[in-house]
Design a protein around this motif. Structure first.
Motif, PDB file in Angstrom:
ATOM      1  N   GLY A  95       0.810  -1.203   0.000  1.00 15.18           N
ATOM      2  CA  GLY A  95       0.000   0.000   0.000  1.00 15.18           C
ATOM      3  C   GLY A  95       0.848   1.260   0.000  1.00 15.18           C
ATOM      4  O   GLY A  95       2.048   1.233   0.275  1.00 15.18           O
ATOM      5  N   VAL A  96       0.194   2.383  -0.292  1.00 16.63           N
ATOM      6  CA  VAL A  96       0.927   3.638  -0.468  1.00 16.63           C
ATOM      7  C   VAL A  96       1.607   4.091   0.823  1.00 16.63           C
ATOM      8  O   VAL A  96       2.720   4.632   0.791  1.00 16.63           O
ATOM      9  N   SER A  97       0.989   3.855   1.972  1.00 22.51           N
ATOM     10  CA  SER A  97       1.613   4.271   3.237  1.00 22.51           C
ATOM     11  C   SER A  97       2.882   3.470   3.496  1.00 22.51           C
ATOM     12  O   SER A  97       3.908   4.013   3.923  1.00 22.51           O
ATOM     13  N   SER A  98       2.829   2.169   3.244  1.00 23.68           N
ATOM     14  CA  SER A  98       4.010   1.329   3.402  1.00 23.68           C
ATOM     15  C   SER A  98       5.128   1.775   2.477  1.00 23.68           C
ATOM     16  O   SER A  98       6.302   1.825   2.865  1.00 23.68           O
ATOM     17  N   ALA A  99       4.778   2.143   1.240  1.00 22.12           N
ATOM     18  CA  ALA A  99       5.785   2.581   0.277  1.00 22.12           C
ATOM     19  C   ALA A  99       6.424   3.888   0.721  1.00 22.12           C
ATOM     20  O   ALA A  99       7.650   4.062   0.655  1.00 22.12           O
ATOM     21  N   ARG A 100       5.623   4.824   1.171  1.00 24.04           N
ATOM     22  CA  ARG A 100       6.193   6.093   1.640  1.00 24.04           C
ATOM     23  C   ARG A 100       7.075   5.888   2.862  1.00 24.04           C
ATOM     24  O   ARG A 100       8.127   6.525   3.004  1.00 24.04           O
ATOM     25  N   LEU A 102       8.606  10.347  12.039  1.00 25.25           N
ATOM     26  CA  LEU A 102       7.209  10.002  11.783  1.00 25.25           C
ATOM     27  C   LEU A 102       7.080   8.884  10.762  1.00 25.25           C
ATOM     28  O   LEU A 102       7.981   8.629   9.980  1.00 25.25           O
ATOM     29  N   ARG A 103       5.919   8.264  10.769  1.00 29.35           N
ATOM     30  CA  ARG A 103       5.568   7.269   9.774  1.00 29.35           C
ATOM     31  C   ARG A 103       4.081   7.367   9.464  1.00 29.35           C
ATOM     32  O   ARG A 103       3.284   7.777  10.299  1.00 29.35           O
ATOM     33  N   PHE A 104       3.708   6.984   8.244  1.00 29.61           N
ATOM     34  CA  PHE A 104       2.305   6.897   7.884  1.00 29.61           C
ATOM     35  C   PHE A 104       1.685   5.692   8.584  1.00 29.61           C
ATOM     36  O   PHE A 104       2.322   4.632   8.697  1.00 29.61           O
ATOM     37  N   ASP A 105       0.454   5.841   9.040  1.00 26.32           N
ATOM     38  CA  ASP A 105      -0.252   4.763   9.732  1.00 26.32           C
ATOM     39  C   ASP A 105      -0.850   3.819   8.689  1.00 26.32           C
ATOM     40  O   ASP A 105      -1.821   4.164   8.004  1.00 26.32           O
ATOM     41  N   LYS A 106      -0.280   2.622   8.595  1.00 21.06           N
ATOM     42  CA  LYS A 106      -0.708   1.658   7.580  1.00 21.06           C
ATOM     43  C   LYS A 106      -2.051   1.011   7.890  1.00 21.06           C
ATOM     44  O   LYS A 106      -2.616   0.316   7.047  1.00 21.06           O
TER      45      LYS A 106
END
Length: 352
Positions: free
Chosen positions: A70-75, A167-171
């Motif tokens: 998914g896009v969050s994991s990729a970012r 920070l990280r995107f919440d997958k």
């Protein structure tokens, strides 16, 4: 020496747009240089090979190949590798306009400590100059900037690398995770200093391809839509409180939040694949959520009127659905019920 800007691009099924995207990055002229991280998120087409071809052609390009997460994991994978002073996100079907990064960096240098964000265009042929109006807005303008559609996305912003790498995107989210990420970044700014501001570039620096995302409510149905957005809005409202957003911005923000959830409940009735009885139960549950009921109480204290206030307060599914459909199809019923509801309050509530 680390580059001035790193652009992180998640890549999935992008064979028709990837070359345009990468070229728009590599042709940017920035003092200190740029780098580009392409994250092939398990794309089943030739996108991964195209990424490798770009890396072989230009040493500024680095490629990560991973299984589809998914896009969050990729970012997030791109963030692990990014080492620049500033970081920019770009989707593989979008593009940077000529001079975009130079304009963003210049604004950052002229206004240290600010959060640089910019407008965007959906017209690929838009030839508006990238050197345009620059507006300094206080942190308290957060609610207004959200309403102006400048906050909820990650790709129209210049981020400090030292803060962003925390920070990280919440997958776990299926939608709205971009807003969560931006609010987390703003929380970092709040923690570091109390007098930061937004630097808003009026020129459209990013070309946003809105034709192929398929993520809007009108094109894609999310089963958990009415469960997720109350959490996002709770975080947004807390962030607005933290920066002392003024009442004149909070009133339309609360109306907008009510609209999102009211039309989300109507969308359950319109598109949920469950049998009719279960659809109704799900819609009633959406209208009965604790956060939404508290929002209605807040709007009552504010004397804040919305056309959806009474249908949601009453949990009247027939009226709510009729209004939402009339609005969606641009029929006069919505306006008639809107004014009828307003006059039921004897004109004692504030409306747009």
């Amino acid at each position: 020496m680390k580059p001035a800007v790193c652009v992180i691009v998640p890549v999935y099924k992008a064979v028709h747009t990837l070359d345009r995207c990468v070229e728009s990055i590599l042709t940017q002229e920035v003092p200190g240089g740029i780098s580009c991280i392409l994250v092939d998120d398990g794309s089943p087409d030739e996108s991964g090979a195209m990424c490798d071809a770009w890396a072989a052609k230009d040493s500024r390009v680095r490629v990560i190949h991973q299984e589809d997460g998914g896009v969050s994991s990729a970012r997030n994978a791109g963030l692990e590798l990014a080492d620049a002073e500033y970081i920019v996100f770009l989707d593989s079907d979008d593009a940077l306009r000529e001079g975009a990064l130079e304009a963003a960096l210049t604004a950052q240098q002229e206004h240290p400590g600010s959060f640089v964000i910019w407008h965007y265009t959906t017209d690929l042929l838009d030839d508006a100059p990238t050197q345009g109006e620059v507006a300094l807005r206080p942190a308290s303008a957060l609610a207004r900037l959200y309403l102006d559609c400048l906050i909820a996305m990650p790709w129209n912003k210049l981020y400090r690398g030292d803060l962003l790498r925390q920070l990280r995107f919440d997958k776990s989210y299926t939608l709205g995770e971009d807003l969560q990420f931006v609010l987390d970044y703003i929380a970092c700014l709040n923690k570091e200093r109390t007098n930061w501001n937004f630097t808003v570039l009026g020129a459209p620096l990013t070309w946003y391809n809105c034709d192929t995302t398929g993520t809007s409510l009108s094109t894609r149905y999310h089963d958990d839509y009415c469960d997720i957005w109350p959490r996002h809005f709770a975080k947004l409202n807390a962030a607005c409180d933290a920066v002392n957003a003024p009442e004149e911005d909070l009133l339309p923000l609360h109306r907008a939040e009510l609209t999102v959830l009211a039309e989300g409940a109507a969308d359950i009735l319109r598109r949920d694949p469950s049998p009719a009885g279960l659809r109704r139960d799900k819609a009633v549950k959406a209208l009965s959520g604790t956060w939404l009921r508290e929002l209605l109480k807040t709007m009552r204290r504010e004397k804040n009127y919305s056309a959806y206030y009474l249908p949601v307060w009453w949990r009247n599914l027939h009226l709510l659905y009729s209004m939402a459909e009339a609005k969606r199809l641009n029929k006069p019923l919505y306006g008639k019920v809107d004014w009828l509801g307003y006059y039921l309050f004897l004109g004692r509530r504030r409306r747009e």
